[in-house]
Design an enzyme around this catalytic site. Structure first.
Site, PDB file in Angstrom:
ATOM      1  N   GLY A  50       1.060  -1.137   0.066  1.00  0.00           N
ATOM      2  CA  GLY A  50       0.091  -0.178  -0.049  1.00  0.00           C
ATOM      3  C   GLY A  50       0.684   1.231  -0.077  1.00  0.00           C
ATOM      4  N   CYS A  77       5.235  -6.320   1.564  1.00  0.00           N
ATOM      5  CA  CYS A  77       5.681  -4.983   1.808  1.00  0.00           C
ATOM      6  C   CYS A  77       4.767  -4.086   2.865  1.00  0.00           C
ATOM      7  CB  CYS A  77       5.342  -4.300   0.251  1.00  0.00           C
ATOM      8  SG  CYS A  77       6.150  -2.953  -0.094  1.00  0.00           S
ATOM      9  N   TYR A  78       4.152  -3.283   2.503  1.00  0.00           N
ATOM     10  CA  TYR A  78       3.279  -2.611   3.600  1.00  0.00           C
ATOM     11  C   TYR A  78       2.705  -3.586   4.554  1.00  0.00           C
ATOM     12  CZ  TYR A  78       0.043   0.569   6.081  1.00  0.00           C
ATOM     13  OH  TYR A  78      -0.847   1.195   7.070  1.00  0.00           O
ATOM     14  N   HIS A 174       7.776  -8.067  -3.989  1.00  0.00           N
ATOM     15  CA  HIS A 174       6.223  -8.279  -4.495  1.00  0.00           C
ATOM     16  C   HIS A 174       6.377  -9.642  -5.135  1.00  0.00           C
ATOM     17  CE1 HIS A 174       4.023  -4.707  -3.531  1.00  0.00           C
ATOM     18  NE2 HIS A 174       5.299  -4.045  -3.518  1.00  0.00           N
ATOM     19  N   GLU A 176       3.797 -11.095  -6.255  1.00  0.00           N
ATOM     20  CA  GLU A 176       2.681 -11.532  -7.111  1.00  0.00           C
ATOM     21  C   GLU A 176       3.022 -10.800  -8.615  1.00  0.00           C
ATOM     22  OE1 GLU A 176       2.913  -9.250  -4.635  1.00  0.00           O
ATOM     23  OE2 GLU A 176       1.862  -7.409  -4.767  1.00  0.00           O
ATOM     24  N   GLY A 230     -23.539  -9.746 -28.165  1.00  0.00           N
ATOM     25  CA  GLY A 230     -22.954 -10.511 -28.799  1.00  0.00           C
ATOM     26  C   GLY A 230     -21.669 -10.379 -28.425  1.00  0.00           C
ATOM     27  N   ASP A 233     -18.950 -11.269 -22.781  1.00  0.00           N
ATOM     28  CA  ASP A 233     -19.266 -11.039 -21.476  1.00  0.00           C
ATOM     29  C   ASP A 233     -20.798 -11.347 -21.323  1.00  0.00           C
ATOM     30  OD1 ASP A 233     -16.697 -10.182 -20.917  1.00  0.00           O
ATOM     31  OD2 ASP A 233     -17.053  -8.467 -20.349  1.00  0.00           O
ATOM     32  N   THR A 235     -22.833 -12.433 -23.503  1.00  0.00           N
ATOM     33  CA  THR A 235     -22.965 -13.840 -23.780  1.00  0.00           C
ATOM     34  C   THR A 235     -22.916 -14.971 -22.707  1.00  0.00           C
ATOM     35  OG1 THR A 235     -22.591 -13.078 -26.073  1.00  0.00           O
ATOM     36  CG2 THR A 235     -23.130 -15.379 -25.756  1.00  0.00           C
ATOM     37  N   LYS A 385     -11.244 -11.470 -17.223  1.00  0.00           N
ATOM     38  CA  LYS A 385     -11.594 -11.670 -18.787  1.00  0.00           C
ATOM     39  C   LYS A 385     -11.320 -12.958 -19.110  1.00  0.00           C
ATOM     40  CE  LYS A 385     -13.093  -9.599 -22.198  1.00  0.00           C
ATOM     41  NZ  LYS A 385     -14.373  -8.704 -22.225  1.00  0.00           N
TER      42      LYS A 385
END
Ligand code: XMP
Length: 529
Positions: A50, A77-78, A174, A176, A230, A233, A235, A385
Site C-alpha cells: 500500500g 511490503c506494507y 512483491h 505477485e 454479442g 461477457d 453472452t 476476462k
C-alpha cells in the site's frame, strides 16, 4: 478461501489472480474489513502492499482480530510493516532511500536444509538466491520480538521475516508480479502448504456453484432480464442464466443501427438456435440514426445520444416483456437485471483508496437501473476476462464468440468521423467486414486485441477504371494490448495490407483510398473518436 486484504497497492488484485491460477480460491476485500462481519473463515490471510507508512496518524490498519484467528498471515511490503507495527510499533523506519526495481534476495534457512521447521516453509523448494521486485520507501529497523530473518537483500536486511512459533510471515518484495519470477511458487507454498487451502477452484465447479446460487437467489418463479450485445461477457452471462433458469431469463438485443455488418442477425441465430436463449431483438436502427442526424463534430454527444436512447429502448422493451410474461395486471414482476460486471470492475469499485474510502456498488450500465425497480444479478463478478473466456468454452459457446474482439457500446458511430448517416454506416460496415474477414483468413485474429475500419469523411482523388473519382478514405486500425490502457499498432506485412486495400477500394462503393493507422496509445486512443 484465502482472504486478501487490500491496502491500496497497484498490485493487490494480482495476488488474487495468482492464487486462482494455482486453483486456490481467493477473495480480496478492503483492509478495513472487520473479520467478525465475514460470513466465512479464511484459511489464511494476505496483507497487500500500500502507498502509506504504517506510522502515519491516518494510516490504515488491519483488524487486530486477524491475529487472533490462528490462521497463517503473509504480509507483503506494507503488509510486512503492518505485521511488525502490530507487534512493536517502533520498528518501522522510513527508508533512507526508496528502493524500486529488481533486487537479489538471499534466503536464510533455519531448519535442516529444505525441510526445516515452519519458518522455512515460505521458501521451501526455492533456490537460495532469488530475483525479486521491490517497491517501497519504508523498511524495518529491527526485528519484532520472536521474529527471525528468513531473507535479506543488500538494501533490506529484513526482506523476509517469520515468527518463531506462529505461522506469520512478512516479505518486503512483491511475489505477485511477474518481475519476481519465482513469486508464484512462494504464494503456492503459503496457500497450499502453510494454509492448507484446497487447490480445487475450477471452472466446472464454478458453473455448478453459480447455477445453484442463481436459482436460490431468483427463486422458483423469479424472472430476470438482461441486455446482450454479442460480446463475450454478456453472452457468457446469458448462457449461465439460461442454464440456471431457462425461459425465465429474457435476453434483449437492441439493434442500434451502428452494429457491425449482419451482426444483429448473426447474434440472434447464435443465441437462439445455437444456445437456446430466450431472446428478443428490437430493431431500433431508425430511432438511433434519426437522433444522430446532424451531429457532426462532437463524439461525446454521439455517445450520450446512443447511451440514453439505449436506456429508453431497453426500458420500453422490458415493460413489454413483463406485460407479456405476466398479463398486464401483473406487469413488472421481472425483478432482476442481469449485468456482465467482471472482477476488475468490482475491484475498481471496492479497492482501498484511503482511510475514509467506502464500498460502493459498481454500475456498468449507469442509469439503466434508475426508474426500473430491479435488483442486480452479476454472475461474472468474481471472474477475470480470461476466466470468462474459459467459462464460455466450458459452457459450449462457439470459439468465434468467446474470442471476439471488444466492440464499443456506441459501435460504428464513433468509427465514422463526422456525421453518422445510413450511407456512411454502409461504407464503414462493408470496409470493416472485409478487414476482419482477411484478418481471420490470415490466422491473425487472436494475435490482435482489437481491429476495425474507420471512415474519414474527407474526399481524396483517385483514378478508377479510366475515370477520375473523388471519394472518401478508410483508415484501418489494429492494436495489440493486454489491458487496453496502452496499446501498440499491429505490424502487418505489406502483402496483407495490399490485399485488404485492394479489396476495400474495389468492393466498397464510395472509397478510393485506404490508410493504416500507425499511432500507439498513448498518445492516440484505440477508437478514433
Ligand atoms: P480508447 O478509445 O479509449 O478505448 O483507447 C479503449 C477501449 O474502450 C473501448 N471504448 C468504448 N467502449 N463505450 C464502450 O462501451 C465507449 O464509449 C467506448 N469508447 C472506447 C474501445 O473500443 C477499447 O476497447
Amino acid at each position: 478461501t484465502i482472504l486478501v486484504l487490500d491496502f491500496g497497492s497497484q498490485y493487490s488484485h494480482l495476488i488474487t489472480r495468482r492464487l486462482r491460477e494455482l486453483n486456490v480460491y481467493s477473495e480480496m476485500l478492503p483492509c478495513t474489513q472487520k473479520l467478525k462481519d465475514l460470513e466465512w473463515t479464511p484459511k489464511g490471510i494476505i496483507l497487500s502492499g500500500g502507498p502509506y507508512s504504517v506510522y502515519w496518524d491516518d494510516a490504515p490498519h488491519v483488524d487486530p482480530a486477524a491475529f487472533e484467528l490462528g490462521v497463517p498471515i503473509l504480509g507483503i511490503c506494507y503488509g510486512l510493516q503492518e505485521i511488525a507495527w502490530h507487534f512493536d510499533n517502533k520498528n518501522v523506519l522510513a527508508g533512507e532511500k526508496r528502493e524500486y526495481g529488481h533486487a537479489y534476495l538471499k534466503v536464510e534457512r533455519h531448519g535442516d536444509g529444505q525441510t526445516g521447521g515452519h519458518v522455512d516453509g515460505l521458501f521451501k523448494g526455492l533456490e537460495d538466491d532469488m530475483e525479486v521486485w521491490m517497491s517501497h520507501g519504508d523498511k524495518l529497523g529491527h526485528l519484532p520480538e520472536d521474529f527471525i530473518t528468513i531473507a535479506k537483500t543488500i538494501n533490506a536486511p529484513f526482506a523476509g521475516i517469520a515468527n518463531k512459533t506462529k505461522p506469520l510471515y512478512g516479505i518486503q518484495f512483491h511475489p505477485e508480479v511477474t518481475h519476481t519470477p519465482k513469486g508464484k511458487f512462494l504464494l503456492k507454498n503459503f496457500a497450499i502448504d502453510i494454509c492448507q487451502a484446497k487447490a480445487d477452484w475450477t471452472m466446472g465447479k464454478f458453473v455448478d456453484q453459480e447455477i445453484a446460487r442463481i436459482r436460490a437467489l431468483v427463486g422458483e418463479e423469479g424472472q430476470v432480464i438482461g441486455a446482450v450485445s454479442g460480446g463475450v461477457d454478456s453472452t457468457v452471462a446469458a448462457k449461465l442464466m439460461q442454464q440456471a433458469i431457462g425461459e425465465r431469463f429474457h435476453a434483449v438485443l437492441v439493434d442500434n443501427g451502428v452494429l457491425r455488418l449482419n451482426e444483429a442477425q448473426q447474434v440472434k441465430e447464435t443465441l437462439t438456435k445455437g444456445m437456446g436463449i430466450n431472446l428478443t431483438v428490437v430493431d431500433a436502427s431508425e430511432r438511433f440514426l434519426g437522433k444522430l442526424k446532424g451531429v457532426t463534430d462532437d463524439p461525446e454527444k454521439k455517445r450520450k445520444i446512443i447511451g440514453n436512447t439505449f436506456i429508453e429502448v431497453f426500458q420500453e422493451t422490458a415493460k413489454k416483456i413483463a406485460e407479456e410474461a405476466h398479463g398486464s395486471d401483473k406487469a413488472g414482476e421481472i425483478e432482476w437485471l442481469l449485468q456482465g460486471t467482471l472482477y476488475p470492475d468490482v475491484i475498481e469499485s471496492i479497492s482501498f483508496k484511503g482511510p475514509s474510502a467506502t464500498i460502493k456498488t459498481h454500475h456498468n450500465v449507469g442509469g439503466l437501473l434508475e426508474g426500473m425497480h430491479l435488483k442486480l444479478i452479476e454472475p461474472l463478478r468474481e471472474l477475470f476476462k480470461d476466466e470468462v473466456r474459459e467459462l464460455g468454452t466450458n459452457l459450449g459457446i462457439p470459439e468465434d464468440l468467446v474470442w471476439r474482439h471488444p466492440f464499443p457500446g456506441p459501435g460504428i458511430a464513433i468509427r465514422i468521423l463526422g456525421e453518422v448517416t445510413p450511407e456512411q454506416v454502409r461504407i464503414a460496415r462493408e470496409a470493416d467486414y472485409i478487414f476482419i474477414e482477411e484478418i481471420k483468413a490470415a490466422g491473425l485474429y487472436r494475435n490482435i486485441s482489437q481491429a476495425f475500419a474507420a471512415l474519414l469523411p474527407v474526399k481524396a482523388v483517385g483514378v478508377m477504371g479510366d475515370k477520375r473519382v473523388h471519394d472518401q478514405v478508410i483508415a484501418l486500425r489494429a492494436v495489440e494490448t493486454t489491458d487496453f490502457m496502452t496499446a501498440d499498432w499491429y505490424p502487418f506485412d505489406g502483402a496483407f495490407l495490399k490485399k485488404v486495400s485492394r479489396r476495400i477500394v474495389n468492393e466498397v462503393n464510395g472509397v478510393c483510398r485506404v490508410v493504416y493507422d500507425i499511432t500507439s496509445k498513448p498518445p492516440g486512443t484505440i477508437e478514433m473518436e
